[in-house]
Scaffold this motif. Structure first.
Motif, PDB file in Angstrom:
ATOM      1  N   TRP A  89      -5.775   6.083   8.320  1.00  0.00           N
ATOM      2  CA  TRP A  89      -5.736   5.568   7.241  1.00  0.00           C
ATOM      3  C   TRP A  89      -6.188   3.856   7.019  1.00  0.00           C
ATOM      4  O   TRP A  89      -6.547   3.776   6.908  1.00  0.00           O
ATOM      5  CB  TRP A  89      -3.481   5.227   6.794  1.00  0.00           C
ATOM      6  N   THR A  90      -5.774   4.198   8.636  1.00  0.00           N
ATOM      7  CA  THR A  90      -5.918   2.769   9.742  1.00  0.00           C
ATOM      8  C   THR A  90      -8.089   2.614   9.446  1.00  0.00           C
ATOM      9  O   THR A  90      -8.142   2.289   8.882  1.00  0.00           O
ATOM     10  CB  THR A  90      -5.790   2.935  10.891  1.00  0.00           C
ATOM     11  N   ILE A  91      -8.301   3.883   9.370  1.00  0.00           N
ATOM     12  CA  ILE A  91     -10.043   3.573   9.495  1.00  0.00           C
ATOM     13  C   ILE A  91     -10.060   3.372   7.931  1.00  0.00           C
ATOM     14  O   ILE A  91     -11.135   2.561   7.285  1.00  0.00           O
ATOM     15  CB  ILE A  91     -10.629   4.799   9.496  1.00  0.00           C
ATOM     16  N   ASN A  98       0.866  -1.305  -0.180  1.00  0.00           N
ATOM     17  CA  ASN A  98      -0.263  -0.053   0.131  1.00  0.00           C
ATOM     18  C   ASN A  98       0.896   0.899   0.338  1.00  0.00           C
ATOM     19  O   ASN A  98       1.649   1.106   0.895  1.00  0.00           O
ATOM     20  CB  ASN A  98      -1.076  -0.459   1.226  1.00  0.00           C
ATOM     21  N   SER A 107     -12.266   4.600  -0.710  1.00  0.00           N
ATOM     22  CA  SER A 107     -11.043   4.053  -0.016  1.00  0.00           C
ATOM     23  C   SER A 107     -10.487   5.082  -0.719  1.00  0.00           C
ATOM     24  O   SER A 107      -9.488   5.881   0.184  1.00  0.00           O
ATOM     25  CB  SER A 107     -10.726   2.803   0.348  1.00  0.00           C
ATOM     26  N   LYS A 111     -14.258  -1.260   2.589  1.00  0.00           N
ATOM     27  CA  LYS A 111     -14.025  -2.290   1.585  1.00  0.00           C
ATOM     28  C   LYS A 111     -14.634  -1.770  -0.240  1.00  0.00           C
ATOM     29  O   LYS A 111     -13.636  -2.288  -0.428  1.00  0.00           O
ATOM     30  CB  LYS A 111     -15.405  -2.916   1.685  1.00  0.00           C
ATOM     31  N   GLY A 116       3.197  -1.739  10.578  1.00  0.00           N
ATOM     32  CA  GLY A 116       2.610  -1.592  11.628  1.00  0.00           C
ATOM     33  C   GLY A 116       3.151  -1.327  12.815  1.00  0.00           C
ATOM     34  O   GLY A 116       2.195   0.234  13.779  1.00  0.00           O
ATOM     35  N   THR A 144      -8.800   1.716   5.453  1.00  0.00           N
ATOM     36  CA  THR A 144      -8.821   0.426   4.969  1.00  0.00           C
ATOM     37  C   THR A 144      -9.483  -0.204   5.733  1.00  0.00           C
ATOM     38  O   THR A 144      -9.410  -1.587   5.453  1.00  0.00           O
ATOM     39  CB  THR A 144      -6.707   0.097   5.278  1.00  0.00           C
ATOM     40  N   ASP A 145      -9.633  -0.194   6.711  1.00  0.00           N
ATOM     41  CA  ASP A 145     -10.112  -1.271   7.378  1.00  0.00           C
ATOM     42  C   ASP A 145     -11.554  -1.464   7.429  1.00  0.00           C
ATOM     43  O   ASP A 145     -12.055  -2.534   7.519  1.00  0.00           O
ATOM     44  CB  ASP A 145      -9.985  -1.466   9.190  1.00  0.00           C
ATOM     45  N   TYR A 146     -11.881  -0.067   7.518  1.00  0.00           N
ATOM     46  CA  TYR A 146     -13.688  -0.120   7.169  1.00  0.00           C
ATOM     47  C   TYR A 146     -14.623   0.569   6.186  1.00  0.00           C
ATOM     48  O   TYR A 146     -15.523  -0.024   5.776  1.00  0.00           O
ATOM     49  CB  TYR A 146     -14.266   1.327   8.210  1.00  0.00           C
TER      50      TYR A 146
END
Length: 113
Positions: free
Chosen positions: A77-79, A3, A90, A85, A11, A81-83
């Protein structure tokens, strides 16, 4: 697939960067609170301008703002990529966030200098 929008691509490094940036933000917040209390008795535009005319305050302000941007970017970025789809949504949100951070940084430089 790597990414390209990840901050450090690790991480653990992102976690560490977020903790270091949080410490810098806390130190700047303490500085700002102390400045408000010290200036509140006779605070006017000229007093604040004198405080922010100092080179070390400008550097500290820029460092705190860059820390805030890094801290916020890792969280967003975490939000994203995680939430979220949907890849294109994104991506659009990531570009919008980066553009917003960049505009705010340019605005800060214009204010300080």
């Amino acid at each position: 697939m790597a990414n390209v929008t990840a901050c450090t691509r690790s991480g653990l490094k992102d976690w560490f960067l977020q903790r270091v940036s949080a410490i810098i933000i806390i130190l700047y917040t303490i500085f700002a609170i102390v400045a408000v209390f010290c200036v509140s008795a006779h605070g006017n535009y000229h007093t604040w301008a004198l405080i922010f005319h100092s080179t070390w305050v400008k550097i500290f302000t820029i460092l705190a703002f860059v820390s805030l941007i890094a801290h916020a970017w890792i969280g967003m970025w975490t939000i994203f990529t995680d939430y979220i789809k949907c890849a294109w949504l994104s991506g659009v949100l990531q570009v919008a966030a980066i553009a917003g951070y960049f505009i705010c940084f340019i605005w800060l430089i214009c204010i300080l200098f």
